[in-house]
Each structure stands twice: as structure tokens, then as C-alpha cells.
Design a protein around this motif. Structure first.
Motif, short mmCIF file in Angstrom:
data_model
loop_
_atom_site.label_atom_id
_atom_site.label_comp_id
_atom_site.label_asym_id
_atom_site.label_seq_id
_atom_site.Cartn_x
_atom_site.Cartn_y
_atom_site.Cartn_z
N ARG A 69 -5.10 -42.87 -3.81
CA ARG A 69 -6.30 -42.21 -3.16
C ARG A 69 -6.00 -40.77 -2.87
NH1 ARG A 69 -10.32 -43.65 -4.70
NH2 ARG A 69 -11.23 -45.41 -3.28
N LEU A 70 -4.52 -40.72 -2.30
CA LEU A 70 -3.97 -39.25 -2.10
C LEU A 70 -4.20 -38.63 -3.27
CD1 LEU A 70 -2.51 -37.35 -0.25
CD2 LEU A 70 -0.48 -38.29 -0.89
N GLY A 71 -3.97 -38.95 -4.56
CA GLY A 71 -3.94 -38.45 -5.93
C GLY A 71 -5.18 -37.71 -5.94
N HIS A 72 -6.45 -38.76 -5.91
CA HIS A 72 -7.79 -38.49 -5.86
C HIS A 72 -8.23 -37.31 -4.99
CE1 HIS A 72 -8.05 -43.28 -6.70
NE2 HIS A 72 -7.66 -42.46 -8.05
N VAL A 73 -7.81 -37.48 -3.75
CA VAL A 73 -8.10 -36.39 -2.72
C VAL A 73 -7.64 -34.91 -3.33
CG1 VAL A 73 -7.75 -35.40 -0.44
CG2 VAL A 73 -8.28 -37.93 -0.55
N PHE A 83 -18.54 -38.82 -3.64
CA PHE A 83 -19.44 -39.89 -3.40
C PHE A 83 -18.46 -40.93 -3.00
CE2 PHE A 83 -21.84 -43.80 -3.84
CZ PHE A 83 -23.22 -43.67 -3.81
N VAL A 84 -18.70 -41.40 -1.55
CA VAL A 84 -17.74 -42.42 -0.92
C VAL A 84 -18.57 -43.49 -0.58
CG1 VAL A 84 -16.17 -42.96 0.97
CG2 VAL A 84 -16.24 -40.58 0.16
N HIS A 85 -18.03 -44.75 -1.31
CA HIS A 85 -18.81 -45.99 -1.12
C HIS A 85 -18.03 -46.68 -0.04
CE1 HIS A 85 -21.19 -49.31 -1.68
NE2 HIS A 85 -20.38 -50.18 -2.28
N ARG A 86 -18.94 -47.01 1.15
CA ARG A 86 -18.10 -47.79 2.09
C ARG A 86 -17.08 -47.21 2.96
NH1 ARG A 86 -20.44 -53.19 1.98
NH2 ARG A 86 -18.75 -53.69 3.34
N GLU A 87 -16.09 -46.79 2.30
CA GLU A 87 -14.94 -46.08 2.70
C GLU A 87 -13.82 -45.62 1.81
OE1 GLU A 87 -13.60 -49.11 5.38
OE2 GLU A 87 -13.07 -50.54 3.59
N ALA A 88 -13.03 -44.48 2.09
CA ALA A 88 -12.03 -44.04 1.11
C ALA A 88 -10.79 -45.11 0.97
CB ALA A 88 -11.81 -42.73 1.35
N ALA A 89 -10.64 -45.70 2.16
CA ALA A 89 -9.34 -46.53 2.12
C ALA A 89 -9.91 -47.66 3.11
CB ALA A 89 -8.19 -45.95 2.65
N PRO A 90 -9.47 -49.04 2.76
CA PRO A 90 -9.96 -50.23 3.63
C PRO A 90 -9.35 -50.53 4.99
CG PRO A 90 -8.43 -51.06 1.82
CD PRO A 90 -8.47 -49.32 1.69
N LEU A 91 -8.32 -49.60 5.03
CA LEU A 91 -7.41 -49.98 6.45
C LEU A 91 -7.22 -48.51 7.15
CD1 LEU A 91 -4.90 -52.52 5.41
CD2 LEU A 91 -6.91 -52.94 6.30
N GLY A 92 -7.28 -48.52 8.43
CA GLY A 92 -6.62 -47.14 9.10
C GLY A 92 -7.93 -46.13 9.35
N PRO A 93 -7.45 -45.04 9.95
CA PRO A 93 -8.78 -43.96 10.30
C PRO A 93 -8.82 -43.23 8.91
CG PRO A 93 -6.33 -43.37 10.82
CD PRO A 93 -6.20 -44.93 10.34
N PRO A 94 -10.10 -42.69 9.28
CA PRO A 94 -10.58 -42.00 8.11
C PRO A 94 -10.04 -40.42 7.75
CG PRO A 94 -12.10 -41.38 10.01
CD PRO A 94 -10.83 -42.30 10.27
N ILE A 95 -8.45 -40.63 7.24
CA ILE A 95 -7.84 -39.60 7.12
C ILE A 95 -8.36 -38.87 5.85
CG2 ILE A 95 -5.46 -38.58 6.31
CD1 ILE A 95 -4.46 -40.98 8.13
N PHE A 96 -8.69 -39.76 4.82
CA PHE A 96 -8.97 -38.93 3.42
C PHE A 96 -10.38 -38.34 3.52
CE2 PHE A 96 -6.24 -42.58 1.98
CZ PHE A 96 -5.30 -41.95 1.61
N GLU A 97 -11.11 -38.84 4.13
CA GLU A 97 -12.52 -38.31 4.53
C GLU A 97 -12.28 -36.99 5.26
OE1 GLU A 97 -13.41 -42.78 4.12
OE2 GLU A 97 -11.84 -41.57 4.90
N TRP A 98 -11.55 -36.97 6.35
CA TRP A 98 -11.32 -35.81 7.21
C TRP A 98 -10.85 -34.77 6.32
CZ3 TRP A 98 -7.07 -32.92 8.41
CH2 TRP A 98 -7.30 -32.01 9.36
N LEU A 99 -9.71 -35.00 5.39
CA LEU A 99 -9.12 -34.01 4.48
C LEU A 99 -10.53 -33.19 3.56
CD1 LEU A 99 -5.87 -35.64 3.40
CD2 LEU A 99 -6.43 -33.58 5.07
N LEU A 100 -11.14 -34.26 3.06
CA LEU A 100 -12.06 -33.80 2.24
C LEU A 100 -13.40 -33.07 2.64
CD1 LEU A 100 -12.79 -37.29 0.34
CD2 LEU A 100 -11.94 -35.08 -0.99
#
Length: 358
Positions: A69-73, A83-100
Motif C-alpha cells: 500500500r505504501l508503494g501504491h500511495v 478510488f478508495v473502497h471501504r479503507e486503504a488499510a484494514p487496521l490502524g488510523p487512516p494514514i494512507f488516506e491522509w497522505l493522499l
């Protein structure tokens, strides 16, 4: 236009992905758009995810997912929409979405079809429940360019944080997949059916006494359950037949049904359901019997394309009626198919889906 789909599961596997956006991919391509599907889980981890045990292999698969996922970001810079379906990662805070959203300034289309801001713990996910970080949904809704919600209940939640929210219903491809209709007048054993995953088998429990009563009254029928796990009921049913879900036989298996069931509990989680079981039954000309919960009452019109059943006696009454009246089943099934074609098909919803990327 270039679109990166950040999705939880490998493509072609999970119903939410298949029926919310994967069946529009050819349409995107025909319109000249370029896309990439980027799943968090690899095929190996997906195959064992809901199996008991194998905790180490699952944990390693999740860690690999975070690395991917880090590579995808980092690759997101090349895309116009994420297009984010449900969440970028199943665990933890929305770090990837925040970066994007806040660092890379990308346009996020945030898509969800369940009340995922609520905790809905099952035996399969209870170990990870504390790490799910359900309250991140609010933040992602706020950061999104647009929120794509499966029904009005979900959209009402999202609009608290972002006015750019649209209802994008789960839809059925009536041309390429659900393209047959059940002949209710054909001779053969009557089948009352249900399909779903292990997490929703619990909704069948209140109907077991109803089905047992029908058996005791001498009705001849098969109660067919299609799922990834066999049901465990506290009361035996001689009519019960378990059929393992398989993608290759999904439509032929559903076409054995004469009546389709979608019972639900009336709770906040169930209110977020998008009536998917009912949509599948109805697309194949199968009357749906549903609980009056959430979107079910929008899709099913009582005594027109199915029935809304509020009490055990109503479930019993409607099942008796449909088991004995093939012409009525045929009429309800025809109206059900028409409802899907007009309101919940890929063809009908394509303009709405494409508008997400405007």
C-alpha cells in the motif's frame, strides 16, 4: 483520465467490489479512461483470511499488504482520481488516506456499502477488532473529493462531514451476469433459498422455527443455503441443503431458488445494508421476502415484486402462499426483474457512476 482503485481484496473475489465498481471497468475502458486495481491483500492471504488458525501467515500477509500500500500511495502521483473502497488499510488510523488527500492533494472517491463506522465483531475478526479504528471513516469522509455511498442511510452519515456525497447503489449486471430469469411454472422440487457469507448466517436463526412449522404441515420443499460455511442451527431441518458458494456456479445455483430470503435484525449495522441479496434474487425473477430494515423497504414493494415480512407469522403466511401458487410467484418475479432493470442495473446506474469522476 487515470484512476487508481485502492481495494481491500484481490479483484473478482469479494461481492462488494464485484458489484459496486468492478463491473463498470469495461465501461471506463470504453470511455478511454485508464485504471489500475491495487488490492491490499494478496491472493494467498485472501484464501486463508477467514479460515481458523494460521495466525502467523495472516499477520505476515497483512504486513506485506502495508508494504504494497505504501508503494501504491507513492504511485498515486500519476493518477487523477484515487478510488478508495471501504479503507486503504484494514487496521490502524487512516494514514494512507491522509497522505493522499493532505500531502499529495489527490482527489479521493471514498466508496462504502456498510455502516463501517460501527463495530461489527464476529468470531472471524474478533482478534483484530481492537485495531480496526472504525472512527477513521469520519475523517476519510471529510477529506474525500466525493463520497460514494450504497444507500441513503450511509449517505446521511457521510453528509455530516462532507456535502459532496452521492448515493451510488450496489447494482446488478443484467446483461452479462444476471441475464436469465427463473421459470416459476416449470415442474420440479420447490426451493426456498438464501445466499450470503458466514457473517450473515445469524440472520437466518429466527426463520428456522418458521421453516420447521412448514415441514410439520407437510409442505415439500428444499431450504437451500449457499455460503462459504455451512449453517449451524439449534433446531434440525430435514429440508436443509448446504451448497458451498462458488463463483463459477453462482448464477446457476441461484436460479434453483423459487423464493429468496433476506431476513435482518433491526439494528444500526443492518440499516446500512444495501439489499444485495434481494437485488440478486429479483434480477433473476425470484421474489424476495425481506425484513423491513434499511434499504430492503426501498427495493421490495409489498405484493408487487416480493414481500416485506415483519413477524414470524407473516414469514409463515407468505412462504405458504408462494409455495402453493406458481402463477403468483411468476408475476412477482417478472415485476422484480423489471425493478432491477429500471433502477438497480449497471445500465441504469452507469451515468451516476461516471459522474463520480467529474
Amino acid at each position: 483520465m487515470r484512476i487508481l482503485f485502492l481495494i481491500p481484496y484481490p479483484s473478482g473475489q469479494a461481492p462488494s467490489q464485484r458489484f459496486r465498481f468492478e463491473q463498470y471497468l469495461d465501461i471506463l475502458r470504453q470511455k478511454g479512461h485508464v485504471y489500475k486495481l491495487a488490492p491490499f491483500l494478496d491472493d494467498t492471504t485472501w484464501r486463508i483470511l477467514y479460515q481458523p488458525g494460521q495466525a502467523v501467515r495472516k499477520a505476515l500477509g497483512i504486513l506485506r499488504g502495508f508494504g504494497r500500500r505504501l508503494g501504491h500511495v507513492l504511485a498515486a502521483l500519476r493518477y487523477d482520481f484515487i478510488f478508495v473502497h471501504r479503507e486503504a488499510a484494514p487496521l490502524g488510523p487512516p494514514i494512507f488516506e491522509w497522505l493522499l488527500a493532505n500531502v499529495l492533494r489527490k482527489k479521493i472517491i471514498y466508496d462504502f456499502d456498510d455502516a463501517i463506522w460501527l463495530s461489527n465483531t464476529s468470531e472471524a475478526n474478533k482478534m483484530a477488532a481492537g485495531l480496526k479504528w472504525h472512527h477513521k471513516v469520519e475523517s476519510i469522509c471529510r477529506w474525500a473529493y466525493k463520497n460514494s455511498c450504497g444507500n441513503e442511510y450511509l449517505a446521511t452519515y457521510a453528509r455530516q462531514f462532507n456535502a459532496s456525497t452521492v448515493v451510488n447503489p450496489t447494482t446488478i449486471d443484467t446483461v452479462h451476469l444476471h441475464n436469465q430469469v427463473r421459470d416459476q411454472l416449470a415442474l420440479g422440487p420447490l426451493v426456498i433459498g438464501w445466499t450470503g457469507t458466514h457473517s450473515t448466517l445469524k440472520y437466518l436463526l429466527p426463520l428456522v422455527p418458521v421453516l420447521a412449522q412448514l415441514e410439520a404441515e407437510g409442505f415439500e420443499f428444499e431450504f437451500r443455503v449457499i455460503s462459504n460455511q455451512p449453517p449451524e442451527f439449534n433446531q434440525p431441518l430435514r429440508s436443509l441443503r448446504f451448497v458451498p458458494w462458488q463463483k463459477a456456479t453462482e448464477i446457476p445455483d441461484l436460479l434453483t431458488f423459487h423464493v429468496g430470503l433476506m431476513p435482518l435484525e433491526d439494528d444500526p449495522w443492518a440499516k446500512g445494508k444495501c439489499a444485495f441479496k434481494a437485488l440478486q434474487y429479483m434480477a433473476l425473477g425470484i421474489p424476495a421476502l425481506v425484513s423491513p430494515v434499511g434499504m430492503n423497504t426501498e427495493v421490495v414493494q409489498d405484493d408487487y415484486n416480493g414481500y416485506i415480512c415483519r413477524t414470524p407469522s407473516e414469514w409463515h403466511q407468505r412462504l405458504r402462499q408462494l409455495l402453493t401458487d406458481s402463477a403468483h410467484r411468476q408475476a412477482l418475479g417478472a415485476a422484480a426483474r423489471a425493478t432491477i432493470e429500471q433502477r438497480y442495473s449497471v445500465n441504469a446506474n452507469t451515468p451516476n457512476f461516471l459522474q463520480l469522476f467529474s
